[in-house]
Design a protein around this motif. Structure first.
Motif, PDB file in Angstrom:
ATOM      1  N   GLY A  54      32.941  69.455  58.952  1.00  0.00           N
ATOM      2  CA  GLY A  54      33.796  70.089  57.959  1.00  0.00           C
ATOM      3  C   GLY A  54      35.072  69.296  57.788  1.00  0.00           C
ATOM      4  O   GLY A  54      35.363  68.378  58.562  1.00  0.00           O
ATOM      5  N   GLU A  55      35.834  69.651  56.771  1.00  0.00           N
ATOM      6  CA  GLU A  55      37.088  68.950  56.511  1.00  0.00           C
ATOM      7  C   GLU A  55      38.135  69.323  57.555  1.00  0.00           C
ATOM      8  O   GLU A  55      37.974  70.277  58.318  1.00  0.00           O
ATOM      9  N   HIS A 219      34.111  64.990  60.754  1.00  0.00           N
ATOM     10  CA  HIS A 219      34.246  65.301  59.332  1.00  0.00           C
ATOM     11  C   HIS A 219      33.189  64.567  58.517  1.00  0.00           C
ATOM     12  O   HIS A 219      33.032  64.829  57.324  1.00  0.00           O
ATOM     13  N   ASP A 220      32.449  63.655  59.160  1.00  0.00           N
ATOM     14  CA  ASP A 220      31.459  62.833  58.465  1.00  0.00           C
ATOM     15  C   ASP A 220      30.063  63.398  58.704  1.00  0.00           C
ATOM     16  O   ASP A 220      29.508  63.265  59.798  1.00  0.00           O
ATOM     17  N   ASP A 254      24.199  75.636  50.806  1.00  0.00           N
ATOM     18  CA  ASP A 254      25.551  76.028  50.411  1.00  0.00           C
ATOM     19  C   ASP A 254      26.192  74.954  49.528  1.00  0.00           C
ATOM     20  O   ASP A 254      26.040  73.752  49.796  1.00  0.00           O
ATOM     21  N   PRO A 255      26.904  75.349  48.481  1.00  0.00           N
ATOM     22  CA  PRO A 255      27.563  74.372  47.604  1.00  0.00           C
ATOM     23  C   PRO A 255      28.529  73.455  48.348  1.00  0.00           C
ATOM     24  O   PRO A 255      28.660  72.275  48.011  1.00  0.00           O
ATOM     25  N   TYR A 256      29.204  73.990  49.377  1.00  0.00           N
ATOM     26  CA  TYR A 256      30.149  73.170  50.148  1.00  0.00           C
ATOM     27  C   TYR A 256      29.411  72.061  50.902  1.00  0.00           C
ATOM     28  O   TYR A 256      29.894  70.920  50.976  1.00  0.00           O
ATOM     29  N   THR A 257      28.238  72.379  51.458  1.00  0.00           N
ATOM     30  CA  THR A 257      27.435  71.363  52.136  1.00  0.00           C
ATOM     31  C   THR A 257      27.029  70.272  51.164  1.00  0.00           C
ATOM     32  O   THR A 257      27.097  69.072  51.480  1.00  0.00           O
ATOM     33  N   LEU A 261      27.933  66.214  51.345  1.00  0.00           N
ATOM     34  CA  LEU A 261      26.909  65.176  51.286  1.00  0.00           C
ATOM     35  C   LEU A 261      27.160  64.215  50.128  1.00  0.00           C
ATOM     36  O   LEU A 261      26.957  63.004  50.259  1.00  0.00           O
ATOM     37  N   GLY A 262      27.627  64.740  49.026  1.00  0.00           N
ATOM     38  CA  GLY A 262      27.878  63.894  47.868  1.00  0.00           C
ATOM     39  C   GLY A 262      29.146  63.068  47.999  1.00  0.00           C
ATOM     40  O   GLY A 262      29.254  61.991  47.419  1.00  0.00           O
ATOM     41  N   ALA A 263      30.101  63.573  48.781  1.00  0.00           N
ATOM     42  CA  ALA A 263      31.411  62.917  48.849  1.00  0.00           C
ATOM     43  C   ALA A 263      31.527  61.926  49.993  1.00  0.00           C
ATOM     44  O   ALA A 263      32.456  61.123  50.013  1.00  0.00           O
TER      45      ALA A 263
END
Length: 276
Positions: A54-55, A219-220, A254-257, A261-263
């Motif tokens: 997580g961030e 965070h990665d 989940d949208p956050y996951t 993954l995209g970022a």
């Protein structure tokens, strides 16, 4: 209790844990509060690795601190091998310290800059009165070999080693008491990219050879995916997604996951990431 039952018992079990901090803002009678961890339930099983991702500020390090006793939960329960240690005694803390070790983010601050590596590795054995002096010396040699350090590294100060070597010393120290589990809090983020894969490979090999359980915090999500059996994605103090690493990576719910993954492009070598 049978051996089979023991092996099926979590080393650490967080049951609906909440952690709330009072900030310096707000009024005396109505201070503002930060809910760092909200309703986290998590089981660390023997031989398994849980990746928490997580961030910054999502609550992952606070969750780890609850696991090892550095942070008391505001509410909820903490169990260690089936025993409620939410309000742990000094003796319980000592016992947990022998079974669960920590590898911190920055080895430069985790190690004593004025102690040679040999003394840093032998110190936990002396404090816990483990083995004879001869056995303690043998254990230091074993730890150096186990973590890929030359025997000559025992006689130098941490400042004379590279960043990757210092982290190997920190890992060796964490292994000194033969723990059942390691909590690794961002163990590669302070290292050069070229060294990160080496440390990840070392942790993966140690887990397999020693049967270690591990909590790997980062965070990665790409790095977490490489070393973990399960992945917990945290956002705003809550676990928003939890499942097998392959499932979370390939079929995020989940949208956050999906955003993580995209970022986050992989910080590993492409071939290493592909082999995971």
């Amino acid at each position: 209790m049978s051996e089979q039952t023991k092996s099926a018992e979590p080393i650490i079990f967080l049951d609906d844990v909440h952690v709330t901090f009072t900030t310096r803002t707000g009024s005396i009678f109505h201070p503002n509060k930060v809910h760092a961890v909200q309703g986290v339930t998590l089981k660390l099983m023997p031989g398994k690795t849980i990746g928490i991702v997580g961030e910054s500020g999502c609550g992952k390090s606070t969750t780890a601190n609850v696991m090892i006793g550095l942070q008391a939960p505001t509410s909820g329960k903490v169990f260690f091998k089936g025993v409620d240690v939410t309000k742990r005694t000094a003796e319980e803390r000592r016992q947990i310290g022998r079974v669960v070790s920590v590898v911190f983010q920055n080895p430069s601050t985790a190690l004593n800059p004025r102690m040679i590596v040999h003394d840093q590795l032998i110190d936990p054995l002396r404090v816990h009165k483990v083995g004879t002096p001869e056995e303690q010396e043998e254990r230091v040699s074993e730890l150096l070999e186990l973590t890929g350090l030359p025997p000559s590294a025992a006689q130098v100060l941490p400042g004379q080693l590279s960043g990757g070597q210092r982290q190997r010393v920190a890992i060796a120290r964490a292994l000194s008491l033969q723990p059942d589990a390691i909590i690794a809090d961002e163990p590669t983020s302070a290292l050069d990219v070229s060294v990160r894969a080496q440390i990840l490979n070392l942790l993966t090999d140690l887990k397999r050879e020693l049967g270690l359980a591990m909590v790997f915090i980062s965070h990665d999500i790409q790095t977490v995916r490489y070393v973990s059996d399960e992945i917990c994605v945290m956002n705003g103090g809550k676990i928003v997604e939890h499942g097998e690493a392959k499932q979370v990576f390939n079929e995020p719910r989940d949208p956050y996951t999906r955003m993580l993954l995209g970022a986050a492009p992989s910080l590993l070598h492409p071939k290493l990431g592909a082999s995971a």
